[in-house]
Design a protein around this motif. Structure first.
Motif, mmCIF file in Angstrom:
data_model
loop_
_atom_site.group_PDB
_atom_site.id
_atom_site.type_symbol
_atom_site.label_atom_id
_atom_site.label_comp_id
_atom_site.label_asym_id
_atom_site.label_seq_id
_atom_site.Cartn_x
_atom_site.Cartn_y
_atom_site.Cartn_z
ATOM 1 N N ILE A 163 0.837 -1.205 0.000
ATOM 2 C CA ILE A 163 0.000 0.000 0.000
ATOM 3 C C ILE A 163 0.871 1.254 0.000
ATOM 4 O O ILE A 163 0.707 2.149 -0.841
ATOM 5 N N LEU A 164 1.808 1.341 0.927
ATOM 6 C CA LEU A 164 2.669 2.519 0.969
ATOM 7 C C LEU A 164 3.648 2.528 -0.201
ATOM 8 O O LEU A 164 3.935 3.587 -0.777
ATOM 9 N N GLY A 165 4.142 1.355 -0.567
ATOM 10 C CA GLY A 165 5.105 1.287 -1.655
ATOM 11 C C GLY A 165 4.535 1.722 -2.988
ATOM 12 O O GLY A 165 5.202 2.416 -3.768
ATOM 13 N N GLU A 166 3.285 1.342 -3.268
ATOM 14 C CA GLU A 166 2.672 1.758 -4.535
ATOM 15 C C GLU A 166 2.371 3.251 -4.521
ATOM 16 O O GLU A 166 2.506 3.928 -5.550
ATOM 17 N N ALA A 167 1.984 3.782 -3.353
ATOM 18 C CA ALA A 167 1.800 5.237 -3.256
ATOM 19 C C ALA A 167 3.112 5.956 -3.543
ATOM 20 O O ALA A 167 3.148 6.958 -4.273
ATOM 21 N N VAL A 168 4.211 5.447 -2.981
ATOM 22 C CA VAL A 168 5.528 6.032 -3.243
ATOM 23 C C VAL A 168 5.863 5.952 -4.725
ATOM 24 O O VAL A 168 6.348 6.925 -5.327
ATOM 25 N N ARG A 169 5.585 4.816 -5.330
ATOM 26 C CA ARG A 169 5.898 4.639 -6.752
ATOM 27 C C ARG A 169 5.121 5.619 -7.618
ATOM 28 O O ARG A 169 5.673 6.209 -8.564
ATOM 29 N N ARG A 170 3.846 5.818 -7.271
ATOM 30 C CA ARG A 170 3.017 6.714 -8.072
ATOM 31 C C ARG A 170 3.463 8.175 -7.949
ATOM 32 O O ARG A 170 3.385 8.927 -8.932
#
Length: 399
Positions: A163-170
């Motif tokens: 969840i946090l990692g995909e937010a960071v990626r986006r």
């Protein structure tokens, strides 16, 4: 702390690690500590592989499971400092697909405090799927919350990372591992020792893990226990040496976990408390928001009471139970944390995975260091300001 005392702390900790390995209780250990931004311990003992293998060095990488959640939380706070992420912004503002099934109300703060309500994995998830970023993000986006976001807390053992990692990626256009390197590792000079997924070139200096009693401890949990039933629903995704020694797993970008050295993890936490060689990761105000008590109550997955900040556990036993200390530990007994009251940053990594009542090594080493430091009420920071704060007993966290 004078030079003579620093030498004494280093000598005492080095001797303690050697005793633990020589006794057969441990196979490989690293311990590191900073006081007010100055390194006071960088010690190691044991082998970097099976008995008879080469020695474990201070630069040997060790997979430390959920100790890496502290890296993820720190990365999010650094991005928040730059205005790229907002704590009270819905995750779906960054990752629209996450809004499915009523998750549009879940904010970054909910995820950091494990109150999002999405701690579960599908029962049949495989180790191969675990290592596939797009597959796991799609699975997590398709989950329904188990409770109304913000109304309860329950350890998001694996899902925290996606969840946090995909937010960071986006928001950054970088993979979580690339973002960790750019925003945390490179400024601190530890980009080669602070990882989610490893570069292939680092595999040969990564110490394999060995089982102590950790896998057996997981197997002993009742099948109905929420942690085992929901967070790690089948043995393929148990946080064991078998999983962590797989090449594909070590290479996978998994921001719920981390591979590191003790000295790199301790340096990161020291740079949260204050300057380390001119680098400070967060302002004092941001640190207060990140490391203060955000939730304090019964954890639905771990079935105990825990205090949590924004992405960190507070007052764990290794932290002497003091709520002014924050950080994260990992399956099998590794840990990294910062003690705001003492100005201390500490990390311990280990190759032998131990759980339950036998998991005492990190507390033992941290206690040894604390016993050699000036009393918190009598010492001063480099700026001459006294430190202080309340204390509270807390139990162990999951990892």
């Amino acid at each position: 702390m004078g030079r003579r005392m620093v030498v004494d702390v280093q000598t005492r900790v080095s001797g303690l690690l050697a005793e633990l390995v020589d006794s057969g209780r441990e196979t490989g250990l690293q311990a590191a500590a900073y006081l007010d931004g100055v390194p006071i311990v960088d010690a190691c003992a044991g082998a970097a592989g099976p008995p008879g293998g080469g020695p474990l060095g201070p630069g040997s990488l060790i997979h430390s499971f959920s100790t890496g959640k502290g890296f993820t939380a720190t990365l999010v706070h650094v991005l928040a400092e730059r205005g790229l992420i907002g704590y009270d912004t819905p995750v779906c503002d960054y990752w629209p697909e996450f809004a499915a099934h009523g998750k549009d109300r879940i904010t970054v703060r909910h995820v950091l405090t494990h109150t999002a309500g999405v701690p579960q994995l599908p029962a049949g998830v495989t180790a191969a799927e675990l290592c596939d970023w797009d597959t796991m993000c799609a699975l997590v986006a398709g989950q329904e919350p188990l409770w109304e976001p913000g109304t309860a807390t329950g350890y998001h053992g694996w899902t925290f990372g996606w969840i946090l990692g995909e937010a960071v990626r986006r928001v950054t256009g970088l993979t979580p591992g690339q973002a960790l390197r750019r925003y945390v590792g490179e400024p601190l000079g530890v980009s080669g020792e602070l990882h989610f997924g490893l570069p292939a070139s680092a595999l040969d200096r990564t110490a394999p893990l060995v089982e102590g009693n950790w896998a057996a401890w997981l197997a002993s949990l009742p099948a109905s226990a929420p942690f085992r039933r929901l967070v790690v629903p089948n043995p393929e995704v148990w946080t064991t040496a078998e999983l962590a020694n797989r090449r594909a797993y070590l290479l996978a970008d998994l921001p719920a976990c981390g591979t590191t050295t003790a000295r790199a993890a301790a340096r990161m936490y020291a740079a949260l408390l204050g300057e380390v060689d001119g680098v400070r990761l967060l302002t004092p105000e941001r640190l207060e928001a990140a490391a203060g008590v955000a939730v304090d109550g019964r954890d639905r997955m771990l079935l105990g009471r825990y205090a949590k900040g924004l992405g960190y556990f507070l007052g764990l036993p290794e932290m002497a139970g003091e709520v002014t200390a924050f950080g994260h530990h990992g399956s099998g007994g590794s840990i990294a944390f910062a003690d705001r009251r003492r100005g201390l940053a500490f990390a311990l990594t280990r190759t032998r995975l131990v759980g339950g009542a036998a998991d005492t090594t990190a507390r033992l080493v941290a206690d040894e260091i604390r016993s050699l430091l000036p009393a918190p009420g009598s010492r001063r920071t480099p700026a001459g300001r006294r430190r202080g704060g309340p204390s509270s007993d807390r139990g162990p966290s999951g990892g």
